[in-house]
Design an enzyme around this catalytic site. Structure first.
Site, PDB file in Angstrom:
ATOM      1  N   SER A   1      -3.957   4.237   0.469  1.00  0.00           N
ATOM      2  CA  SER A   1      -4.566   2.902   0.516  1.00  0.00           C
ATOM      3  C   SER A   1      -4.343   2.170  -0.800  1.00  0.00           C
ATOM      4  O   SER A   1      -4.184   2.784  -1.854  1.00  0.00           O
ATOM      5  CB  SER A   1      -6.061   2.992   0.817  1.00  0.00           C
ATOM      6  N   CYS A   2      -4.321   0.848  -0.700  1.00  0.00           N
ATOM      7  CA  CYS A   2      -4.268  -0.032  -1.867  1.00  0.00           C
ATOM      8  C   CYS A   2      -5.009  -1.311  -1.469  1.00  0.00           C
ATOM      9  O   CYS A   2      -5.775  -1.310  -0.511  1.00  0.00           O
ATOM     10  CB  CYS A   2      -2.830  -0.301  -2.316  1.00  0.00           C
ATOM     11  N   GLU A   3      -4.762  -2.391  -2.151  1.00  0.00           N
ATOM     12  CA  GLU A   3      -5.477  -3.632  -1.837  1.00  0.00           C
ATOM     13  C   GLU A   3      -5.000  -4.251  -0.521  1.00  0.00           C
ATOM     14  O   GLU A   3      -5.804  -4.641   0.311  1.00  0.00           O
ATOM     15  CB  GLU A   3      -5.339  -4.630  -2.996  1.00  0.00           C
TER      16      GLU A   3
END
Length: 103
Positions: A49-51
């Site tokens: 996951s990231c932004e």
């Protein structure tokens, strides 16, 4: 259940709010972590996951190239997570929080 969540955002982004039990591995350290701290999860489900989902998509490809067998990317990243009003943990608070889509 049994999945490992790997958050590849910066330290500041991670500290501002992350999914409960996420492991923080900055994107530029994913390949190194795949050979060390993440190695024991090669046969487990690993969620990156990231932004927005872009950096974590690249991280997922790195993990797959390193032999991880079941890697998925959190589509839409933390932006989509917040849009669904799902809980985040803020570093130092020890509590889950809903930020209602506000960063």
């Amino acid at each position: 259940q049994g999945a490992v969540l790997v958050d590849v955002r910066s330290q500041a982004e991670f500290d501002s709010g992350h999914i409960l039990d996420a492991r923080h591995v900055p994107q530029d350290q994913v390949a190194q972590a795949a050979e060390s701290t993440l190695k024991r999860f090669k046969d487990k489900v690993v969620i990156t996951s990231c932004e927005s989902g872009m950096r974590s998509s690249a991280a997922a490809r790195v993990l797959q190239a390193q032999g991880f067998t079941n890697v998925v990317n959190l589509r839409g990243g933390l932006q989509a997570w917040r849009a669904e009003n799902l809980p985040l943990v803020k570093e130092g608070s020890g509590k889950s929080r809903h930020d209602g889509g506000k960063a």
